[in-house]
Structures are given as structure tokens and as C-alpha cells.
Write an enzyme that holds these catalytic residues in place. Structure first.
Site, PDB file in Angstrom:
ATOM      1  N   SER A  31     -29.334 133.208  41.145  1.00  0.00           N
ATOM      2  CA  SER A  31     -29.709 134.630  41.254  1.00  0.00           C
ATOM      3  C   SER A  31     -31.192 134.854  41.020  1.00  0.00           C
ATOM      4  O   SER A  31     -31.717 134.472  39.974  1.00  0.00           O
ATOM      5  CB  SER A  31     -28.968 135.467  40.208  1.00  0.00           C
ATOM      6  OG  SER A  31     -27.648 135.610  40.543  1.00  0.00           O
ATOM      7  N   HIS A  62     -28.590 136.746  46.607  1.00  0.00           N
ATOM      8  CA  HIS A  62     -28.013 135.514  47.150  1.00  0.00           C
ATOM      9  C   HIS A  62     -27.949 135.601  48.667  1.00  0.00           C
ATOM     10  O   HIS A  62     -26.995 136.136  49.226  1.00  0.00           O
ATOM     11  CB  HIS A  62     -26.608 135.286  46.600  1.00  0.00           C
ATOM     12  CG  HIS A  62     -26.607 134.793  45.204  1.00  0.00           C
ATOM     13  ND1 HIS A  62     -26.606 133.461  44.882  1.00  0.00           N
ATOM     14  CD2 HIS A  62     -26.664 135.463  44.036  1.00  0.00           C
ATOM     15  CE1 HIS A  62     -26.633 133.343  43.573  1.00  0.00           C
ATOM     16  NE2 HIS A  62     -26.670 134.537  43.026  1.00  0.00           N
ATOM     17  N   HIS A  84     -19.580 132.443  44.296  1.00  0.00           N
ATOM     18  CA  HIS A  84     -19.087 132.450  42.915  1.00  0.00           C
ATOM     19  C   HIS A  84     -17.578 132.723  42.852  1.00  0.00           C
ATOM     20  O   HIS A  84     -17.078 133.554  43.627  1.00  0.00           O
ATOM     21  CB  HIS A  84     -19.744 133.572  42.105  1.00  0.00           C
ATOM     22  CG  HIS A  84     -21.225 133.540  42.080  1.00  0.00           C
ATOM     23  ND1 HIS A  84     -21.993 134.053  43.095  1.00  0.00           N
ATOM     24  CD2 HIS A  84     -22.085 133.075  41.145  1.00  0.00           C
ATOM     25  CE1 HIS A  84     -23.271 133.905  42.793  1.00  0.00           C
ATOM     26  NE2 HIS A  84     -23.362 133.310  41.620  1.00  0.00           N
ATOM     27  N   TYR A  86     -16.193 134.632  40.772  1.00  0.00           N
ATOM     28  CA  TYR A  86     -15.953 136.058  40.470  1.00  0.00           C
ATOM     29  C   TYR A  86     -15.982 136.941  41.713  1.00  0.00           C
ATOM     30  O   TYR A  86     -15.582 138.108  41.671  1.00  0.00           O
ATOM     31  CB  TYR A  86     -16.926 136.583  39.401  1.00  0.00           C
ATOM     32  CG  TYR A  86     -18.378 136.707  39.814  1.00  0.00           C
ATOM     33  CD1 TYR A  86     -18.813 137.721  40.670  1.00  0.00           C
ATOM     34  CD2 TYR A  86     -19.332 135.821  39.327  1.00  0.00           C
ATOM     35  CE1 TYR A  86     -20.147 137.830  41.033  1.00  0.00           C
ATOM     36  CE2 TYR A  86     -20.662 135.923  39.687  1.00  0.00           C
ATOM     37  CZ  TYR A  86     -21.061 136.933  40.551  1.00  0.00           C
ATOM     38  OH  TYR A  86     -22.376 137.029  40.908  1.00  0.00           O
ATOM     39  N   GLU A  87     -16.453 136.392  42.823  1.00  0.00           N
ATOM     40  CA  GLU A  87     -16.427 137.171  44.067  1.00  0.00           C
ATOM     41  C   GLU A  87     -15.036 137.132  44.698  1.00  0.00           C
ATOM     42  O   GLU A  87     -14.811 137.709  45.753  1.00  0.00           O
ATOM     43  CB  GLU A  87     -17.448 136.610  45.060  1.00  0.00           C
ATOM     44  CG  GLU A  87     -18.880 136.767  44.591  1.00  0.00           C
ATOM     45  CD  GLU A  87     -19.862 136.070  45.517  1.00  0.00           C
ATOM     46  OE1 GLU A  87     -20.197 136.650  46.552  1.00  0.00           O
ATOM     47  OE2 GLU A  87     -20.284 134.935  45.203  1.00  0.00           O
ATOM     48  N   ALA A 114     -29.024 131.839  36.899  1.00  0.00           N
ATOM     49  CA  ALA A 114     -29.479 132.836  35.939  1.00  0.00           C
ATOM     50  C   ALA A 114     -28.417 132.881  34.843  1.00  0.00           C
ATOM     51  O   ALA A 114     -27.222 132.740  35.124  1.00  0.00           O
ATOM     52  CB  ALA A 114     -29.590 134.183  36.613  1.00  0.00           C
ATOM     53  N   MET A 211     -22.005 132.547  35.121  1.00  0.00           N
ATOM     54  CA  MET A 211     -20.757 132.579  35.898  1.00  0.00           C
ATOM     55  C   MET A 211     -20.754 131.604  37.070  1.00  0.00           C
ATOM     56  O   MET A 211     -20.111 131.851  38.097  1.00  0.00           O
ATOM     57  CB  MET A 211     -20.531 134.003  36.422  1.00  0.00           C
ATOM     58  CG  MET A 211     -20.533 135.059  35.340  1.00  0.00           C
ATOM     59  SD  MET A 211     -20.390 136.698  36.060  1.00  0.00           S
ATOM     60  CE  MET A 211     -20.886 137.732  34.683  1.00  0.00           C
ATOM     61  N   SER A 212     -21.485 130.536  36.947  1.00  0.00           N
ATOM     62  CA  SER A 212     -21.558 129.612  38.097  1.00  0.00           C
ATOM     63  C   SER A 212     -21.718 128.171  37.606  1.00  0.00           C
ATOM     64  O   SER A 212     -21.458 127.866  36.449  1.00  0.00           O
ATOM     65  CB  SER A 212     -22.748 129.990  38.987  1.00  0.00           C
ATOM     66  OG  SER A 212     -23.964 129.782  38.305  1.00  0.00           O
ATOM     67  N   ASN A 235     -31.717 137.363  30.483  1.00  0.00           N
ATOM     68  CA  ASN A 235     -31.411 138.468  29.567  1.00  0.00           C
ATOM     69  C   ASN A 235     -30.842 137.883  28.277  1.00  0.00           C
ATOM     70  O   ASN A 235     -30.400 136.741  28.248  1.00  0.00           O
ATOM     71  CB  ASN A 235     -30.360 139.391  30.212  1.00  0.00           C
ATOM     72  CG  ASN A 235     -29.112 138.634  30.637  1.00  0.00           C
ATOM     73  OD1 ASN A 235     -29.100 137.979  31.681  1.00  0.00           O
ATOM     74  ND2 ASN A 235     -28.091 138.659  29.819  1.00  0.00           N
ATOM     75  N   HIS A 247     -27.366 143.826  36.448  1.00  0.00           N
ATOM     76  CA  HIS A 247     -27.833 142.803  37.388  1.00  0.00           C
ATOM     77  C   HIS A 247     -29.318 142.995  37.711  1.00  0.00           C
ATOM     78  O   HIS A 247     -30.027 142.026  37.975  1.00  0.00           O
ATOM     79  CB  HIS A 247     -26.982 142.846  38.663  1.00  0.00           C
ATOM     80  CG  HIS A 247     -27.237 141.694  39.591  1.00  0.00           C
ATOM     81  ND1 HIS A 247     -27.074 140.372  39.212  1.00  0.00           N
ATOM     82  CD2 HIS A 247     -27.672 141.656  40.882  1.00  0.00           C
ATOM     83  CE1 HIS A 247     -27.386 139.586  40.224  1.00  0.00           C
ATOM     84  NE2 HIS A 247     -27.753 140.333  41.246  1.00  0.00           N
TER      85      HIS A 247
HETATM   86  N1  HPA Z   1     -23.622 136.584  31.270  1.00  0.00           N
HETATM   87  C1  HPA Z   1     -23.038 135.981  32.318  1.00  0.00           C
HETATM   88  N2  HPA Z   1     -23.694 135.674  33.435  1.00  0.00           N
HETATM   89  C2  HPA Z   1     -24.984 135.991  33.500  1.00  0.00           C
HETATM   90  C3  HPA Z   1     -25.666 136.620  32.441  1.00  0.00           C
HETATM   91  C4  HPA Z   1     -24.929 136.937  31.261  1.00  0.00           C
HETATM   92  O1  HPA Z   1     -25.455 137.498  30.272  1.00  0.00           O
HETATM   93  N3  HPA Z   1     -26.955 136.784  32.835  1.00  0.00           N
HETATM   94  C5  HPA Z   1     -27.056 136.263  34.083  1.00  0.00           C
HETATM   95  N4  HPA Z   1     -25.877 135.775  34.492  1.00  0.00           N
END
Ligand code: HPA
Length: 272
Positions: A31, A62, A84, A86-87, A114, A211-212, A235, A247
Site C-alpha cells: 500500500s 494498489h 488481499h 480481506y477483499e 504497510a 493484513m498481507s 501508523n 487508510h
Molecule cells: N493494522 C493492520 N493493517 C495495517 C495497519 C494496521 O494498523 N496499517 C497498515 N496496514
């Protein structure tokens, strides 16, 4: 599962007519990190929507591009954008980029993502992944049986490659880029974690959550590739700071990190 292998092999066979060369190094850009592709000499770009049966990424930041590129005389296969779980995609769909890379001859793979940081990690840090938690995905990894050679399918432990991690450390030293190290915790998403979940991750030894990557790393190492991975901490993980996660923050921090990330990855490719 045989059907899926046949389907993927058909996709690869279709791709063979379109590719300019057989790549040796694979790179998946996470990301907000996709712009790295433009720092290489792109020889050919294939849009994933041209490929029948290739799952489309639905996430901002992406792009669905597969680039055949050169840098430092190395032949690269660059995925600008990833798929991903989650998609809504199955693990066996999410590892298609790895399946393709393997079939095209990629033997070294650098994964980037990320992630939210905790412990010693702060936004805009880079983190070399030294190990990962994959409990949250173990059940789904069963889908890979049939897509991986029988004799190796249970040895999901050859990640990360010490050799690749030492190359990454070396590149960081040479470019004077601070690269911290830590453990990546796979979180299925699609929502960010709760504060309580992050307290648990912290207790159990996770340094970054994302998440990847985990399924890609496992599948690629099962296929015999040497794999290394880098998180861009975009973050603070939930509850570490008072800010609510979104995001946009992920994308904005990735933009801040861009220069050092690009410098580092260029050097890694030179040294690989
Ligand atoms: N959590 C999960 N996935 C992420 C995060 C997070 O804080 N930041 C970027 N991808």
C-alpha cells in the site's frame, strides 16, 4: 485443487507469449509503495485486467500492474498492487502472483507492505521482518495443499531467508537508511484491530500488524524461493496513539517514506 493448478498454468502459458524476458527477482509493492516501479527501467507492463481469471485488487493504492523491468542489470518482475484475503479472495487466489513468479523463474522475492507499529516502531519507520505470526491464517493455508509440492507442503518455516535479510541489512548500512527489525503479525481485517487486540499482540511479541504478506511469504518459501520482507510502518497500531486509524493516514505516511524506501530497495536489488 487440480482444477485451480490447471487454471493457473493456463494463465501462465498465456502470459509466456507476452513477456519480454524471464525475471530473476520478484518484488511486491505494498500500500502506497507502488511508485517504486517508476524508478526502474520498465520494459513491459501488463495490466492484470487483461489476464483472464486474475483477481482484481479493490484497494486504493494498489494498481493492478505487472511490470517487467530492469535495474542494475537485474531482471525484475514487479507487482504494483496485491490481492488481499480481506477483499474476499481465497488464499489460493491471493498467492497467484507468487505462482506466476515461480513459473517464470523468479528465485528471489522481496515482499513489502504497510503496517501498524507498536513497541519500538513508529510511523515512517522501515522494519525488516524477522519472523511472523500466522495463526490467523493457518486454516486457510490448507488451501495451498495441491498448489505446492507434496514433500514440502508442511514445512512452512523457511522464511525469512537469512541470506536475503543480510542483503537487506547491508543495503541499509550502505545507504545509511535506518531499518529496524521486528515480528509481523497477520491480522485478517478488513477492519483495523481493536485496542484490546493490539494489547494482546504486544504481549505475545508482535511488533507490527498488517493484513498481507504472510501467505505470500509462506507459499514462496515452500516453492523454494528465497524470501525477505519489509514493512513500512504507516501508523501507530490501534490504541498506541489516540488517533483513529484510516487508510488515508497509511497512504500519507507511505508518501513520506517513499524516498528512503526507494533508496533502500534499489540498493537491495543491486546487492541481490
Ligand atoms: N493494522 C493492520 N493493517 C495495517 C495497519 C494496521 O494498523 N496499517 C497498515 N496496514
Amino acid at each position: 485443487m487440480l482444477d485451480l493448478t490447471t487454471k493457473y498454468e493456463k494463465l501462465v502459458n498465456g502470459l509466456l507469449d507476452k513477456i519480454p524476458f524471464k525475471p530473476e527477482i520478484g518484488l511486491i509493492l505494498g500500500s502506497g509503495l507502488g511508485e517504486f516501479a517508476e524508478k526502474t527501467n520498465i520494459i513491459k507492463t501488463i495490466s492484470t485486467d487483461e489476464l483472464v481469471d486474475y483477481p482484481q485488487s479493490t484497494v486504493e493504492g494498489h494498481k493492478g500492474f505487472i511490470h517487467f523491468a530492469e535495474l542494475h542489470n537485474k531482471k525484475l518482475l514487479i507487482y504494483q498492487g496485491r490481492i488481499h484475503p480481506y477483499e474476499g479472495y481465497n488464499i489460493s487466489e491471493c498467492v497467484l502472483p507468487i505462482f506466476i513468479a515461480h513459473k517464470l523463474g523468479v528465485s528471489k522475492l522481496i515482499l513489502t507492505n504497510a503496517a501498524g507499529g507498536l513497541n519500538h516502531l513508529q510511523p515512517a519507520d522501515l522494519m525488516l521482518i524477522t519472523s511472523m505470526f500466522s495463526f490467523n491464517i493457518k486454516k486457510e493455508l490448507g488451501e495451498l495443499i495441491g498448489l505446492a509440492p507434496n514433500e514440502t507442503r508442511n514445512s512452512f518455516t523457511d522464511f525469512p531467508s537469512n541470506k536475503i535479510n543480510n542483503v537487506i541489512r547491508n543495503a541499509a548500512l550502505k545507504e545509511e537508511v535506518l531499518v529496524k527489525e521486528g515480528v509481523y503479525w497477520y491480522s485478517k481485517g478488513p477492519s483495523y484491530e481493536t485496542k484490546a487486540e493490539i494489547r494482546m499482540v504486544q504481549k505475545y511479541g508482535g511488533d507490527a500488524v498488517g493484513m498481507s504478506t504472510v501467505h505470500e511469504a509462506i507459499y514462496a518459501s515452500v516453492l523454494g524461493m528465497e524470501v525477505g520482507a519489509i514493512s513500512c510502518i504507516t501508523n501507530y497500531a490501534a490504541g498506541i496513539s489516540i488517533n483513529k486509524l484510516n487508510h488515508q493516514e497509511v497512504m500519507d505516511t507511505a508518501q513520506l517514506v517513499k524516498e528512503k524506501f526507494e533508496k533502500l530497495v534499489k540498493k537491495i536489488i543491486e546487492l541481490l
